[in-house]
Design a protein around this motif. Structure first.
Motif, short mmCIF file in Angstrom:
data_model
loop_
_atom_site.label_atom_id
_atom_site.label_comp_id
_atom_site.label_asym_id
_atom_site.label_seq_id
_atom_site.Cartn_x
_atom_site.Cartn_y
_atom_site.Cartn_z
N THR A 112 0.83 -1.21 0.00
CA THR A 112 0.00 0.00 0.00
C THR A 112 0.86 1.26 0.00
O THR A 112 0.60 2.19 -0.77
CB THR A 112 -0.94 0.00 1.22
N THR A 113 1.86 1.30 0.84
CA THR A 113 2.69 2.51 0.93
C THR A 113 3.52 2.71 -0.33
O THR A 113 3.74 3.86 -0.74
CB THR A 113 3.58 2.47 2.18
N LEU A 114 3.96 1.64 -0.95
CA LEU A 114 4.72 1.79 -2.19
C LEU A 114 3.83 2.30 -3.33
O LEU A 114 4.32 2.98 -4.25
CB LEU A 114 5.36 0.46 -2.59
N LEU A 115 2.56 2.00 -3.29
CA LEU A 115 1.62 2.44 -4.33
C LEU A 115 0.95 3.77 -3.99
O LEU A 115 0.05 4.21 -4.72
CB LEU A 115 0.54 1.38 -4.55
N MET A 116 1.37 4.41 -2.91
CA MET A 116 0.62 5.55 -2.40
C MET A 116 0.45 6.67 -3.42
O MET A 116 -0.63 7.28 -3.52
CB MET A 116 1.27 6.09 -1.12
N ALA A 266 6.47 1.55 13.37
CA ALA A 266 7.29 0.35 13.50
C ALA A 266 7.32 -0.43 12.18
O ALA A 266 8.37 -0.93 11.76
CB ALA A 266 6.75 -0.54 14.62
N SER A 267 6.18 -0.51 11.50
CA SER A 267 6.10 -1.21 10.23
C SER A 267 6.94 -0.50 9.17
O SER A 267 7.66 -1.16 8.39
CB SER A 267 4.63 -1.29 9.76
N ALA A 268 6.87 0.82 9.13
CA ALA A 268 7.66 1.57 8.17
C ALA A 268 9.16 1.34 8.38
O ALA A 268 9.93 1.20 7.42
CB ALA A 268 7.33 3.06 8.27
N ALA A 269 9.57 1.28 9.64
CA ALA A 269 10.99 1.03 9.94
C ALA A 269 11.40 -0.36 9.50
O ALA A 269 12.52 -0.59 9.00
CB ALA A 269 11.24 1.22 11.43
N MET A 270 10.51 -1.34 9.64
CA MET A 270 10.82 -2.73 9.29
C MET A 270 11.00 -2.92 7.79
O MET A 270 11.78 -3.78 7.37
CB MET A 270 9.70 -3.66 9.79
N VAL A 271 10.29 -2.16 6.97
CA VAL A 271 10.35 -2.36 5.52
C VAL A 271 11.30 -1.39 4.83
O VAL A 271 11.49 -1.46 3.62
CB VAL A 271 8.95 -2.25 4.88
N GLU A 272 11.89 -0.52 5.62
CA GLU A 272 12.82 0.45 5.04
C GLU A 272 14.08 -0.25 4.54
O GLU A 272 14.67 -1.07 5.24
CB GLU A 272 13.20 1.51 6.09
#
Length: 273
Positions: A112-116, A266-272
């Motif tokens: 979702t965040t990559l397609l934002m 936390a999720s954003a940090a994990m996928v960075e």
């Protein structure tokens, strides 16, 4: 009704495939995403639809999927984060995360965040398949990968509560920019979900009695189809949890804004990368 471009993950089987069939029959452009190449291709060929194969236990697959979707579509009206699973034993993905957490929450968060950018430009809806299992779950921001005291049901319930928290935080951050969000419980659906698990749910899903009391994939897909075809603000309210086309009560923790914000960060940090 306007024709929409609708991306559905977990669309090679179960309610994802049922929703894809109904939405394609209604004239929408459906993009089928699944993990199994043969089943994904089969559903796509049946619908004369575009398809992509991605294994959500590998975040690089999710990144490649996002790039392919953004490259192929200037507009995505609906992203249906439907892929998910249940695991009876704790296992770790190649990315180093507990499997249930990654497949059910972290991978769709990343997609979702990559397609934002595309989603914002499309004034899109993001619909996520959750579960009544969220009702009694807990989310520990210090142990999202369930490294301590693992429970299969606990990990699954936590991931489904994370779906709702993500939906509400996505609404808070992006609704003013045009994004609408919803999450829903499809009901007890007779699909291949959990059938390989050597656990209570797996035995229930495999049993003749379980198959008799569960609903079919088409009924399970009803709320997903309704949300996808509808318009937020007219047909449904953004940021809410739905059961049978109605806003429903769920875990009180789903309304914890600090928890939702903390999970996002936390999720954003994990996928960075």
């Amino acid at each position: 009704m306007a024709r929409k471009t609708i991306v559905i993950t977990g669309a090679s089987d179960g309610i994802g495939a049922a929703a894809a069939r109904e939405l394609a029959a209604a004239g929408h452009e459906v993009v089928v995403v699944g993990r199994d190449p043969d089943r994904t291709r089969s559903v796509a060929e049946e619908l004369d639809a575009e398809h992509h194969v991605a294994d959500f236990t590998r975040l690089d697959d999710v990144r490649a999927l996002a790039a392919a979707l953004a490259g192929a579509h200037r507009r995505i009206d609906v992203l249906a984060n439907n892929a998910g699973g249940f695991n009876d034993r704790r296992s770790v993905t190649p990315d180093g995360h507990e499997r249930t957490f990654q497949v059910n929450h972290l991978a769709p968060f990343l997609l979702t965040t990559l397609l934002m950018d595309t989603l914002v430009e499309s004034v899109a809806s993001v619909i996520t398949t959750s579960s009544v299992a969220a009702r009694r779950a807990r989310v520990d921001l210090d142990d999202l990968d369930s490294g301590h005291g693992y429970s299969a049901h606990g990990a699954y319930g936590a991931s489904k509560l994370e779906n709702i928290l993500f939906t509400r935080e996505l609404h808070r951050r992006y609704h003013r920019r045009g994004i609408s969000t919803a999450t829903f419980h499809p009901g007890g659906v007779a699909t291949s979900f959990a059938t390989d698990a050597d656990h209570l749910w797996g035995r229930v899903y495999r049993s003749p009695l379980g198959r008799r009391v569960m609903i079919g994939p088409e009924r399970g897909a009803d709320t997903l189809v309704w949300l996808a075809e509808g318009t937020a603000g007219e047909d449904w309210v953004s940021g809410q949890y739905w059961v049978k086309r109605r806003i429903a009560r769920t875990n009180p923790l789903a309304a914890d804004r600090d928890l939702a914000r903390g999970l996002w960060e936390a999720s954003a940090a994990m996928v960075e990368e």
